[in-house]
Design a protein around this motif. Structure first.
Motif, short mmCIF file in Angstrom:
data_model
loop_
_atom_site.label_atom_id
_atom_site.label_comp_id
_atom_site.label_asym_id
_atom_site.label_seq_id
_atom_site.Cartn_x
_atom_site.Cartn_y
_atom_site.Cartn_z
N ALA A 197 54.18 68.07 70.33
CA ALA A 197 54.57 66.82 69.56
C ALA A 197 56.10 66.41 69.43
N ILE A 198 56.31 65.19 69.16
CA ILE A 198 57.89 64.92 69.15
C ILE A 198 58.06 64.22 67.82
N THR A 199 59.47 63.73 67.36
CA THR A 199 59.68 63.08 66.42
C THR A 199 60.49 61.95 66.64
N GLY A 200 60.36 60.75 66.19
CA GLY A 200 61.26 59.52 66.61
C GLY A 200 61.01 58.19 65.99
N TYR A 201 61.69 57.20 66.35
CA TYR A 201 61.23 55.87 65.85
C TYR A 201 59.93 55.65 66.76
N ALA A 202 58.92 55.17 66.18
CA ALA A 202 57.65 54.93 66.81
C ALA A 202 57.64 53.71 67.77
N PHE A 203 58.40 52.91 67.38
CA PHE A 203 58.24 51.60 68.49
C PHE A 203 59.25 51.95 69.80
N THR A 204 60.08 52.88 69.58
CA THR A 204 60.54 53.25 70.73
C THR A 204 59.85 54.32 71.58
N SER A 205 59.48 55.35 71.14
CA SER A 205 58.60 56.26 71.64
C SER A 205 57.43 56.01 72.37
N LEU A 206 56.76 54.88 71.87
CA LEU A 206 55.35 54.44 72.16
C LEU A 206 55.57 53.59 73.28
N LEU A 207 56.69 52.99 73.38
CA LEU A 207 56.98 52.26 74.69
C LEU A 207 57.35 53.12 75.93
N ASN A 208 58.50 54.07 75.50
CA ASN A 208 58.74 54.96 76.29
C ASN A 208 57.50 55.62 77.04
N LEU A 209 56.53 56.35 76.26
CA LEU A 209 55.41 56.77 76.60
C LEU A 209 54.79 55.89 77.68
N GLU A 210 54.45 54.85 77.27
CA GLU A 210 53.82 53.77 78.11
C GLU A 210 54.46 53.72 79.62
N ALA A 230 60.44 56.22 61.53
CA ALA A 230 60.35 57.59 61.78
C ALA A 230 58.90 58.28 62.00
N ALA A 231 58.49 58.84 62.96
CA ALA A 231 57.11 59.24 63.01
C ALA A 231 57.10 60.49 63.80
N VAL A 232 56.03 61.42 63.55
CA VAL A 232 55.60 62.28 64.56
C VAL A 232 54.44 62.03 65.25
N MET A 233 54.71 62.24 66.73
CA MET A 233 53.69 61.78 67.69
C MET A 233 53.17 62.83 68.60
N MET A 234 51.97 62.73 69.03
CA MET A 234 51.51 63.63 69.88
C MET A 234 50.41 62.95 70.81
N LEU A 235 49.95 63.51 71.80
CA LEU A 235 48.90 63.10 72.71
C LEU A 235 47.52 63.45 72.07
N PHE A 256 69.92 65.70 66.66
CA PHE A 256 70.42 64.55 65.57
C PHE A 256 69.45 63.61 65.32
N ASP A 257 68.17 63.61 65.72
CA ASP A 257 67.22 62.66 65.52
C ASP A 257 66.67 62.48 63.94
N GLY A 258 66.56 61.22 63.53
CA GLY A 258 66.29 61.20 61.83
C GLY A 258 65.02 61.75 61.52
N GLY A 259 64.22 61.69 62.40
CA GLY A 259 62.75 62.10 62.01
C GLY A 259 62.68 63.76 61.97
#
Length: 293
Positions: free
Chosen positions: A130-143, A64-69, A90-93
């Protein structure tokens, strides 16, 4: 599994809550599920029989991570105070946010809920800060939405004071009682599979593609590398040993989760974890694969 003389059928899951429910119902014997979700199940269902037991840790740290541009100007956790964060309810982050916020002394934030497919889209559009989520999922989705990884700031919970575990192998207690040797064999095979995956990631992804022909192998290789880096091959995994846990750390997680999730009863970590089925430390030493490279 075949070498352990086990006949194993693997079905796709639909999230940790569903996996836990399926094992508790007796529909499945073994599954992979997030430890936070398992603890929540224990805390809110104290009288439910056949509650699954975790027997091997897969993710020594939550991804889990918090991510922002980066253009948002948010550089450190305290910059998040007063911001609008987005995640499915329901997001774990998101559910663990109070622990992250307390550890980093972050003031109040507001939340925007959305369905999972809209999370990264809303960040790109500027609907949330910003968003929370699993970093390895969100980073690829952002890409896939045109955002380069270098333009994203990632604050991984594990790097900011949240020492929670992630996914573990969970087993029905009835299956544990009736087939202890099968469980031991399953975990030996699982540990061996992780070693072979690390030795030849391309072959591992091709095995997945044989089951699910629509995946993008190149994308999944990148995802696998991120999963290993963020959740499996971590400093905590090295210290505790792949598959094992630090019991004091597990108790702290159970206590924090009981408070944060406001469970019906406090979670007793000893009741949901059983290390007695684990393979030997030598059999679980996945870090040897790294030394050989």
């Amino acid at each position: 599994f075949k070498d352990e003389k086990l006949d194993v059928a693997v079905d796709a899951g639909n999230g940790s809550a569903a996996a836990i429910a399926r094992v508790a119902s007796g529909a499945y014997d073994i599954a992979s599920a997030d430890m936070a979700a398992l603890m929540e199940f224990y805390g809110n269902n104290p009288d439910t029989p056949n509650k699954p037991v975790a027997v091997m840790m897969i993710y020594s740290n939550t991804p889990a991570a918090v991510m922002m541009l980066k253009k948002s100007g948010i550089r450190k956790p305290t910059d998040l105070a007063g911001k609008n964060l987005g995640a499915p309810i329901f997001d774990g982050g998101r559910k663990a946010w109070p622990i992250f916020a307390q550890a980093n002394r972050i003031g109040p934030v507001t939340w925007t809920s959305m369905d999972p497919p809209l999370r990264e889209t809303m960040l790109v559009r500027g609907d949330v800060d910003a968003i929370t989520g699993y970093a390895f999922t969100s980073l690829l989705n952002l890409e896939s939405r045109g955002v380069k990884a270098q333009d994203v700031t990632v604050m991984a919970y594990k790097d900011y004071g949240v020492k929670q575990y992630g996914n573990a192998v969970i087993v029905s207690p009835q299956f544990l009682d009736r087939h202890p040797e099968a469980v031991k064999g399953f975990l030996r095979a699982f540990a061996r599979g992780v070693k072979e995956l690390m030795a030849n990631p391309k072959a591992a992804i091709e095995t997945v593609k044989a089951r699910d022909g629509i995946i993008n192998p190149a994308l999944e290789e990148r995802r696998l590398a991120m999963v290993l880096d963020m959740a499996v091959l971590t400093a905590d995994a090295r210290a505790e040993g792949f598959g094992a846990v630090d019991e004091a750390r597990l108790r702290l997680m159970a206590s924090q989760l009981s408070d944060t999730y406001k469970t019906k009863v406090r979670v007793d970590a000893a009741k949901l974890w059983n290390a007695s089925f684990l393979p030997s430390a030598e059999e679980r030493d996945i870090f040897k694969s790294l030394k050989k490279k």
